[in-house]
Design an enzyme around this catalytic site. Structure first.
Site, PDB file in Angstrom:
ATOM      1  N   TYR A 127      24.135  10.497  64.680  1.00  0.00           N
ATOM      2  CA  TYR A 127      25.150  11.382  65.266  1.00  0.00           C
ATOM      3  C   TYR A 127      24.905  11.685  66.739  1.00  0.00           C
ATOM      4  O   TYR A 127      23.761  11.811  67.181  1.00  0.00           O
ATOM      5  CB  TYR A 127      25.216  12.697  64.470  1.00  0.00           C
ATOM      6  CG  TYR A 127      25.332  12.431  62.981  1.00  0.00           C
ATOM      7  CD1 TYR A 127      26.505  11.872  62.456  1.00  0.00           C
ATOM      8  CD2 TYR A 127      24.259  12.668  62.120  1.00  0.00           C
ATOM      9  CE1 TYR A 127      26.600  11.574  61.098  1.00  0.00           C
ATOM     10  CE2 TYR A 127      24.351  12.370  60.767  1.00  0.00           C
ATOM     11  CZ  TYR A 127      25.525  11.820  60.269  1.00  0.00           C
ATOM     12  OH  TYR A 127      25.615  11.510  58.940  1.00  0.00           O
ATOM     13  N   ASP A 128      26.019  11.825  67.449  1.00  0.00           N
ATOM     14  CA  ASP A 128      25.963  12.209  68.869  1.00  0.00           C
ATOM     15  C   ASP A 128      26.325  13.679  69.063  1.00  0.00           C
ATOM     16  O   ASP A 128      26.012  14.272  70.079  1.00  0.00           O
ATOM     17  CB  ASP A 128      26.974  11.377  69.679  1.00  0.00           C
ATOM     18  CG  ASP A 128      26.752   9.889  69.536  1.00  0.00           C
ATOM     19  OD1 ASP A 128      25.575   9.471  69.487  1.00  0.00           O
ATOM     20  OD2 ASP A 128      27.755   9.147  69.433  1.00  0.00           O
ATOM     21  N   VAL A 129      27.057  14.211  68.084  1.00  0.00           N
ATOM     22  CA  VAL A 129      27.582  15.579  68.208  1.00  0.00           C
ATOM     23  C   VAL A 129      27.195  16.388  66.964  1.00  0.00           C
ATOM     24  O   VAL A 129      27.354  15.907  65.835  1.00  0.00           O
ATOM     25  CB  VAL A 129      29.126  15.569  68.330  1.00  0.00           C
ATOM     26  CG1 VAL A 129      29.667  16.998  68.431  1.00  0.00           C
ATOM     27  CG2 VAL A 129      29.568  14.735  69.518  1.00  0.00           C
ATOM     28  N   ARG A 178      30.577   9.853  64.354  1.00  0.00           N
ATOM     29  CA  ARG A 178      29.259  10.142  64.918  1.00  0.00           C
ATOM     30  C   ARG A 178      29.081  11.636  65.187  1.00  0.00           C
ATOM     31  O   ARG A 178      28.379  12.064  66.106  1.00  0.00           O
ATOM     32  CB  ARG A 178      29.015   9.309  66.177  1.00  0.00           C
ATOM     33  CG  ARG A 178      28.881   7.802  65.826  1.00  0.00           C
ATOM     34  CD  ARG A 178      28.280   6.965  66.925  1.00  0.00           C
ATOM     35  NE  ARG A 178      26.995   7.440  67.413  1.00  0.00           N
ATOM     36  CZ  ARG A 178      25.803   7.196  66.841  1.00  0.00           C
ATOM     37  NH1 ARG A 178      25.739   6.458  65.744  1.00  0.00           N
ATOM     38  NH2 ARG A 178      24.699   7.661  67.371  1.00  0.00           N
TER      39      ARG A 178
END
Lengths: 306, 306
Positions: B22-24, B249
């Site tokens: 994940y980015d967030v 993501r």
């Protein structure tokens, strides 16, 4: 029941026979006897006819803001002779229910009221102690201190003798009253409502009704109040508790299928009589799920019995 | 989905792999980062770890009484560094929804607010015109004259430019505001709520929440508002409208199955991560109808990834 209601307008013999079956007539008022401030022609003559035949007349209203004395004044203002004894309002119904039907522990007999003076007058008439209501002390903002006092169960804010929360129409509803009512019920108080009509007719349109005062509490508590108004049978029980009538010889007269007629049917009254001068239509009464025993175009059609 | 969530506490490799996906990270706050005024140990270190890995952190709260600026002060008071941009409150969500997603006619862009200053600040930040809210002119009793003015559609009381009713938590809720909100919706205004939580935690107990302000209107109108708070996807759309992230993501972190985890699942985020420091239990997450992808005893267990 899915049988068709009998249409009595113009049927003098049918009306005569119908009236003979009952000793007591329970009347919804707005939409039956009058509309708003307009008295229907023939209302007084019809009531006189019933009285002349020895029938008991009872006026049954869900309006909780007025006491019976207030309501008698309204009837007088419209030219309808009546006695306080003939009037049954949801505020009186609630008071009767609390004083004569509910069994409360000795130290839990106080009522926390959300509502106006009509409720207070009727509670006083039954010697039921109460707090809240029109008391200015509750017409204020909630303070940071209140949250802590409520959380701590401070007896100067949450009266330990309160065993009932009674919610009616309150033009001064506020956050503090809702918070206190919620906590009283969470602490074990009985949750009552004078009635649960969501709206209140005024000036030809609708405004928040007593049910809208209970709505926040119902959502917070996940619990419905016992409503003392039509169509709830607690109101019928309270009326019977006062008049001691034979249900098989009583008739409910009303203009709304889902409140008035339902009230009479579920109360197993001998009769239900609908009129077409109010909310529900002929279609509702003839083909809907809740059907009266008989119906009339208008109440004064009963005058054709002689 | 009925698959069992993965238990990540103590599983350094599992955590490492999970974070890489994940980015967030969207965080519910109370019950995850803190409880009431008590910051959980390791909260700051965990947020720092995520930031050091280049993750976008977003704080998502249903509290509508605070603006983002107010909420940033709360985070600072608890020692959590943050920027206003990272904060997403239901008051801001509602403002974004009104200004960027709703299409209102030119002459119907005004909002009638039931709520406090947090909503007003956020509407101003989006240049949305409004009336009501904390305006003292609405903190008064209803008068006999008001009934007639409402019935007549008097434009000095019912502003013809109002096209939205937005209901949040209002400590000054009253009869007049409810009556006006009802009539605006009946006249065609869009019915919105910042959130529909029935209760609000305070001082270790519960008080009326934003949902309790909508409850009378829901009962009167027979209509639910569009809620901009969790778990409603209008809030997710508004967050996405601002951050433009790839949902596959992104991961929602929360302590409540029926709001936080449901919010992430229905938003089709790549991940949902539950913690056991709040409302829902391990049993809820492992065997309940709404299950996260993974869960931890506490948020700071993520620190074991290195």
């Amino acid at each position: 029941m899915t049988s068709s209601p009998r249409y009595l307008t113009g049927d003098a013999a049918g009306i005569h026979e119908f009236l003979d079956r009952y000793d007591v007539f329970l009347f919804d008022c707005d939409g039956v006897l009058w509309s708003g401030d307009h008295l229907f022609p023939g209302t007084n003559e019809t009531l006189e006819l019933l009285r002349s035949k020895g029938k008991q007349v009872v006026f049954v209203t869900n309006n909780s803001t007025k006491s019976r004395a207030d309501y008698k004044k309204k009837l007088e203002g419209l030219g309808i002779p009546s006695t306080t004894e003939e009037i049954f309002s949801s505020s009186y119904s609630a008071s009767i229910y609390i004083s004569r039907i509910l069994t409360l522990p000795e130290n839990k007999r106080k009522v926390f009221v959300i509502g106006e003076t009509g409720i207070e007058q009727e509670l006083r008439s039954e010697n039921v102690p109460f707090i809240g209501g029109t008391d200015e002390a509750f017409r204020r903002e909630i303070t940071p201190e209140d949250y802590k006092r409520v959380a701590a169960g401070d007896s100067s804010l949450l009266d330990p003798e309160v065993g009932v929360v009674l919610v009616g129409l309150d033009f001064h509803i506020n956050y503090l009253k809702l918070a206190l009512a919620y906590h009283y019920v969470k602490r074990g108080a009985v949750f009552l409502a004078t009635n649960i009509d969501s709206t209140l007719p005024n000036s030809g349109t609708l405004f928040p009704g007593a049910g809208s005062m209970s709505a926040p509490l119902i959502m917070m508590l996940g619990q419905e109040p016992v409503s003392l108004g039509k169509p709830n049978q607690a109101m019928m029980d309270a009326i019977e508790g006062k008049f001691k009538f034979d249900r098989s010889r009583a008739c409910m007269v009303g203009d709304r299928a889902n409140t008035d007629i339902r009230f009479g049917l579920e109360g197993q009254l001998g009769g239900t009589l609908a009129v077409l001068t109010g909310v529900s239509s002929k279609e509702d009464f003839v083909s809907g799920p809740i059907r009266p025993l008989a119906y009339l175009d208008k109440l004064s059609d009963l005058l054709a019995s002689d």
